[in-house]
Design an enzyme around this catalytic site. Structure first.
Site, PDB file in Angstrom:
ATOM      1  N   TRP A   1       0.825  -1.225   0.000  1.00 15.07           N
ATOM      2  CA  TRP A   1       0.000   0.000   0.000  1.00 15.07           C
ATOM      3  C   TRP A   1       0.848   1.259   0.000  1.00 15.07           C
ATOM      4  CZ3 TRP A   1      -1.258   3.296   4.524  1.00 15.07           C
ATOM      5  CH2 TRP A   1      -0.525   2.974   5.661  1.00 15.07           C
ATOM      6  N   ASP A   2       2.148   1.123   0.235  1.00 15.30           N
ATOM      7  CA  ASP A   2       3.066   2.258   0.160  1.00 15.30           C
ATOM      8  C   ASP A   2       2.862   3.056  -1.124  1.00 15.30           C
ATOM      9  OD1 ASP A   2       4.042   0.227   1.872  1.00 15.30           O
ATOM     10  OD2 ASP A   2       6.098   0.953   1.701  1.00 15.30           O
ATOM     11  N   GLU A  60       1.891  -1.029  13.232  1.00 15.74           N
ATOM     12  CA  GLU A  60       2.033  -2.496  13.288  1.00 15.74           C
ATOM     13  C   GLU A  60       2.601  -2.988  14.616  1.00 15.74           C
ATOM     14  OE1 GLU A  60       4.296  -2.744   9.675  1.00 15.74           O
ATOM     15  OE2 GLU A  60       2.667  -3.791   8.644  1.00 15.74           O
ATOM     16  N   LYS A  66       4.459   2.585  16.080  1.00 13.30           N
ATOM     17  CA  LYS A  66       5.535   2.399  15.104  1.00 13.30           C
ATOM     18  C   LYS A  66       5.560   3.539  14.084  1.00 13.30           C
ATOM     19  CE  LYS A  66       7.069  -0.985  11.629  1.00 13.30           C
ATOM     20  NZ  LYS A  66       6.575  -2.095  10.798  1.00 13.30           N
ATOM     21  N   GLN A  67       4.402   3.907  13.627  1.00 13.73           N
ATOM     22  CA  GLN A  67       4.328   4.958  12.618  1.00 13.73           C
ATOM     23  C   GLN A  67       2.980   5.652  12.765  1.00 13.73           C
ATOM     24  OE1 GLN A  67       4.140   1.928   9.228  1.00 13.73           O
ATOM     25  NE2 GLN A  67       3.077   3.641   8.322  1.00 13.73           N
TER      26      GLN A  67
END
Lengths: 755, 755
Positions: free
Chosen positions: A353-354, A482, A594-595
């Site tokens: 999906w990046d 994640e 994480k992000q």
């Protein structure tokens, strides 16, 4: 963090050859042209550790899944763009001694990647001969890889040179799950002039096509053909030359690579390969290289970013754009952008999906719309696979995969494959984003609508109604963060699902008659979507942030507030990064993000949230964010800039700007973080310059980072090319080509004219 | 469900040989003596599908972990009790034709396992010869496996017989992760009389000892030694005999198996093997068999359960006890009870929490306390491993593993390894349970205390304090219900953690001086434990059950009530079992409970919950329970009996009573569900007969299932043997041996005297 290349605005140069850094050096000096790409390994023998890797877009193999205990619905294979035949391979002998930089210490050494030209040059002196190697993978002639070797005697003596040039199909993937070989040789031939070899992926049980790759090599220059050979897995040609003190010798190796992706039969493929070998033979190396450089110039014309006062930043942003464009430029709608492009094996060169989340927002602004259109078409072609994936989970509609080559999911961990389903909404976002930036509604009203309806139907089935809470919920997901698995009601996932239903409902009345008939969304369906939209579980909760300020934030997921909320800054430094120091159990239980997760929706839809919402959520969640995904800092840079935390925005930018050039995460040796390379551009353009399309109008709210004396970027927008120059004295937007345009700059409307 | 053996109270007999059911037949006719065990494969060649498996207690190998993406803290290997050398292997030739029941259809066939005697007998006629094979693994002489072949001519003719008897080390594990061989041959020898072979597990990188296994074969009977041979991986002896019409011939194959577990050096091991070969040679087959049968008689004396009016049930309960005792009888405290014992490869013969949860409650009542004491010692010996496991997760104290041979965790899925930590409390429960049933407090006050403090310290670190809810919580766990992963505040896990802290606090003042000094539990520590006990998150919530009745239940886990609560009975029948029909994603999101979860604590601690609590939680949760673990029905039978739902109790009993004999879950071909075999006994004794120890007094509240005319079971209790006989006319408890005892029967105290 480790910087092994010198700082320079357009070049990536080193004068050091350290065997320990060989793989890192190879990753950074990768070349590609979307059709194929390779790591920067040396052509001639290098007998120490190195990672030889040449990958071809769309040539992949279904590597059998490796998993602990099987779970229903697991994909049976993990797709990988596999290391193809090694066509750069050479042996160079000087007076009978083989050149090998692992054995001979060169008296000078320079390795330099010219980003303006797309040319990799290496010069070194061993055995009293200076050797220069130039290499490019043509962006003008996709099947062509050119190498030119120049030899100069530096000792006033005469030297006997022998060159052996190979096409070698005896390659493996370092990351194969069961140490299997993926290739078999189909056919090959050699003569004194040239040679070729056809290699085919071995049979598989998963219905994935077997690909054939043919490489044909031909030669030019000052050397005399001397011999040729065919072995089990390779072909080669041998050349000899006498190098005198006065006259340098050159040798050109030209390789044509064709694949079964472009030809219906093996015979046609062979015929085409031979034809293309002949075609390039009529052109000089200089002509072939110039055509390649000219295309690169056109690309830079639209996309270049200039940074004044910070040469390292300048080099960083250009390196990122160079590697992105080397990976993808929209020539073939069957291809996509692997997280490591052609530069390594991790993530297997597959589509994530990046692409839609990070790459499309960049490509939309720096290339013609057709480039992104190719990426949209890619997903449309794979819609059947998305329906298959949803069905595998017992669900309606379309579920785009986490990892794929053909639309079928090929990732094999339940917490990702089954649960990281927010990816699906980003496919819809790409359609929205394309339409917003280009003002071209035809995709959204036709093929795009078919994708949207598929995704909307998935969400309408995947949510469930909680009688207990009188709300629609999404249980059992992994969000963009994640470091949480199998959570309930991840804010981002829920918000995006709701948005997909809203967006699809909104465009539905405008869908073309043909697609409306095909898709047949019923009134009952639309009604259900409205119900879900109205009652989607998206609670706001009262919290106190780490500085003791009371705020109202979106609840990241059910139960998040019950965690032990120690901010990252209070963790012992040696616990970071937590993914290297903590057990997975501890990571999962912790509050560490994480992000960007809750903030991710604000990155996609800055207008959908109030400034207070952005401030509150940023202030509350960022202190728990460890940014251990290379995709995190850029989003935070954009949001920080949006809420006028300019220094913070710059700080986040710096974590993404030279991610690979400075080996920030100590893993660049495995390949470049291609999709994360979008981060620096996004931070500058969407962050520092505040570029948005608001109410169908392009707007900027720029600021200049304190360390810089200015920055300047190009942008393609609705048929125009703009130049935006931000200086201490103010911002200037210039229309370089295209029709007049009204834009908003710092809340004032200005008219750009093509004068 | 499939029943391939005939119903009989003491025998498991079939007259059918169906190649499709060969593996199922082999599983059910497994034999073992704790020291070693084997599946019921044929001795002679059988060229169709079969699963040859001989396993030795404590002889294991660390098979490299197979996993998708590595996570910090993962064990590097999965321990497996590996298929050892095949010492039953024979070739039988009749007039030069090899006997092979996959090729010759026998004119009669009987395979019969005598559970009273521990003897497997097979009779069949092919090639005009009737062959009978008897086999036992001695419970009186642990290293001995005896086989006797009897040959009879049935056609009045003379036949030339040739027998070749092997020790074959060329074996593999069907479930090895990377198709590796685990054995290498160390030494071997053969002569006309006998032969032996020493095989060693190959080296590993994980510090796991290499085991050596020696099998020596010797022979008796009417055949003449004719030849012998040594090959790379095997030794063999050949015998010939002339079978006349009048005189049957017999042939005895006796195998002695010794391992490096019992001897310090290879030389000692070989010497011991030879010595034991000689020792048994002096005894007749009948004597060796009789000694074996006598021990089985002693076992049955204490443990037999008689069921009147239901022969299938009678056979079922005896089969379960037979297979349990074949797997474990407490002879060696370094051994434990694998979920499939010696009957298959799944679960790798390793130790799971099944032992303490299900097996110890049975063994405590049907064997002398020393048997369970061995199981307690096993865990004490592995305490260092438990500390290691906790440390791997960054936690204090001791964490007993999910899967192990030596205390070190060797399971490799994060949702189990890292999260299914409730197992730890069951190790503490076993100490409590042993003390309660035996009234022997010495273990609890010494070694047991050391285990308890280790586990208590783990929990005190693993909980965290939620400021938001002012409570201690346990996030990120998988409860006994493995159809949920990574949930927060699983009721059972929280309740048991609290109980461990309570129990450890309670026994602490009585711990022996030596252990108190060694363990040094501080006042601060005890205080923290009290705080956690006081504020452990264990919410009760108001619910409406599937019948519309309002109840108050323990919340199974955070958010459980928000699920889509469709009871199992309303699912389409073809969706069951859900683990075969649904994706893992769907299973996780669903409310369906794999096995007793919230109810599990009520099984362990029936006195700790009110009858209303049992009724409410059973009524609310059971309708969502799919019982797809073979460990589930027995717990539900016990609780159902406890709350007077007698028919329900019987229904659950029936799901566990003949689990393997009727191949209930269609997977018995892979091996028997050894630890689940406890279920039928638990359902009868703790369920139907209501056996408990309440206020330090043995109590019964029996009922008689409607289908039965009576049942009767033996029980060991604090130095006594009791017989409990339940008839339509009432219950009679008889003291067979030991001192007088006051018990409670149907709420009345009665005195049992040894008259």
């Amino acid at each position: 963090m480790k910087r092994i290349f010198e700082v320079d605005p357009w070049k990536i140069t080193t004068h050091t050859l350290n065997p320990e850094d060989k793989r890192l050096q190879e990753s950074i000096t990768s070349l590609g042209n979307e059709y194929m790409g390779m790591r920067g390994m040396f052509e001639e023998t290098y007998s120490a550790d190195s990672h030889q890797g040449i990958y071809l877009g769309g040539v992949w193999y279904p590597d059998k899944t490796r998993v602990g205990w099987w779970k229903n619905g697991y994909p049976e294979y993990f797709g990988k763009a596999i290391n193809a035949l090694n066509f750069t391979k050479m042996q160079i002998f000087v007076d009978g001694v083989e050149v090998d930089l692992a054995k001979q210490v060169p008296s000078d050494f320079e390795l330099s990647l010219d980003m303006q030209k797309g040319l990799l040059t290496r010069t070194f002196t061993v055995l009293n001969v200076q050797i220069t190697v130039e290499r490019f993978i043509s962006v003008a002639f996709k099947e062509l890889a050119g190498m030119r070797f120049t030899f100069k005697a530096i000792d006033g003596q005469t030297h006997q040179l022998k060159l052996v040039s190979f096409i070698d199909a005896d390659v493996v993937n370092e990351d194969s799950n069961y140490d299997e070989k993926f290739w078999q040789v189909l056919d090959k031939d050699s003569n004194l002039e040239n040679s070729w070899l056809a290699s085919q992926t071995i049979a598989n049980n998963f219905g994935v096509p077997q690909f054939t790759v043919i490489a044909g090599q031909s030669f030019k220059g000052d050397f005399a053909a001397n011999d040729f050979a065919v072995s089990d897995f390779a072909v080669n040609n041998t050349f000899i030359g006498e190098l005198t003190a006065t006259k340098p010798l050159t040798f050109e190796k030209r390789v044509i690579v064709t694949t079964s992706r472009d030809y219906a039969s093996e015979a046609e493929n062979i015929e085409a390969n031979h034809r293309l070998v002949e075609k390039q033979a009529n052109q000089s190396f200089t002509t072939l290289l110039d055509e390649h450089i000219a295309i690169w110039a056109q690309r830079w014309e639209k996309a270049d970013v200039k940074i004044e006062g910070d040469e390292a930043a300048q080099q960083g942003i250009r390196f990122n754009l160079f590697q992105l464009f080397s990976t993808y430029y929209g020539e073939d709608a069957r291809l996509n952008i692997g997280p490591k492009g052609f530069t390594g094996e991790k993530y297997g060169g597959a589509t994530y999906w990046d692409t839609e989340a990070f790459a499309i927002p960049v490509y939309l602004a720096v290339t013609e719309p057709k480039v992104v259109k190719s990426l949209l078409k890619y997903r449309y072609q794979q819609l059947a696979g998305a329906y298959h994936n949803a069905q595998q989970q017992g669900l309606a509609g379309a579920l785009y995969p986490m990892v794929t080559f053909d639309g079928i999911e090929s990732h094999n961990e339940w917490e990702i494959t089954f649960e990281e389903i927010h990816r699906n909404s980003t496919i819809a976002f790409a359609i929205y984003n394309y339409t917003k930036l280009t003002d071209d509604h035809t995709w959204e009203q036709n093929e795009g609508a078919e994708i949207l309806v598929g995704i909307a139907r998935f969400w309408a089935d995947r949510v469930h109604y909680s009688k207990h809470s009188d709300a629609y919920m999404i249980h059992g997901v992994t969000g963009p963060n994640e470091y949480e698995n199998n959570v309930n009601n991840n804010f981002y996932t829920n918000w995006m699902a709701k948005w997909v239903l809203e967006y699809t409902s909104r465009i539905w009345p405008n869908v073309s008659a043909a697609y409306a008939e095909k898709l047949a969304v019923s009134a009952t369906e639309l009604e259900l979507w409205q119900k879900i939209i109205a009652k989607m579980w998206l609670p706001k909760v009262d919290v106190t942030d780490v500085d003791g300020v009371k705020r109202q934030v979106f609840l990241a997921q059910d139960g998040w507030l019950d965690k032990e909320l120690i901010p990252v800054k209070d963790l012992p430094a040696d616990n970071l990064p937590i993914n290297q120091h903590w057990s997975w159990d501890r990571v999962l239980r912790s509050p560490y993000i994480k992000q960007s997760d809750t903030l991710h929706a604000m990155y996609y839809f800055p207008e959908a949230f109030t400034e207070q919402e952005k401030r509150d959520n940023y202030a509350f969640y960022e202190p728990f964010t460890v940014h251990e995904s290379s995709l995190s800092p850029s989003v935070h840079a954009i949001i920080a800039a949006d809420i006028q935390l300019e220094d913070k925005a710059v700080e986040f930018y710096e974590r993404t700007a030279r991610l690979d050039l400075d080996n920030y995460n100590n893993d660049t040796k495995d390949g470049l973080h291609i999709t994360s390379m979008t981060g620096a551009w996004l931070a500058i353009v969407q962050g520092f310059a505040g570029m948005r399309v608001v109410d169908n109008q392009l707007t900027f709210k720029p600021f200049l980072p304190k360390k810089w004396t200015g920055y300047d970027f190009r942008m393609v927008y609705r048929g125009r090319v703009l130049d935006i120059s931000v200086k201490p004295t103010g911002t200037k937007v210039t229309l370089l080509s295209g029709e007049d345009l009204k834009i908003m700059l710092d809340d004032e409307e200005i008219l750009l004219t093509n004068s």
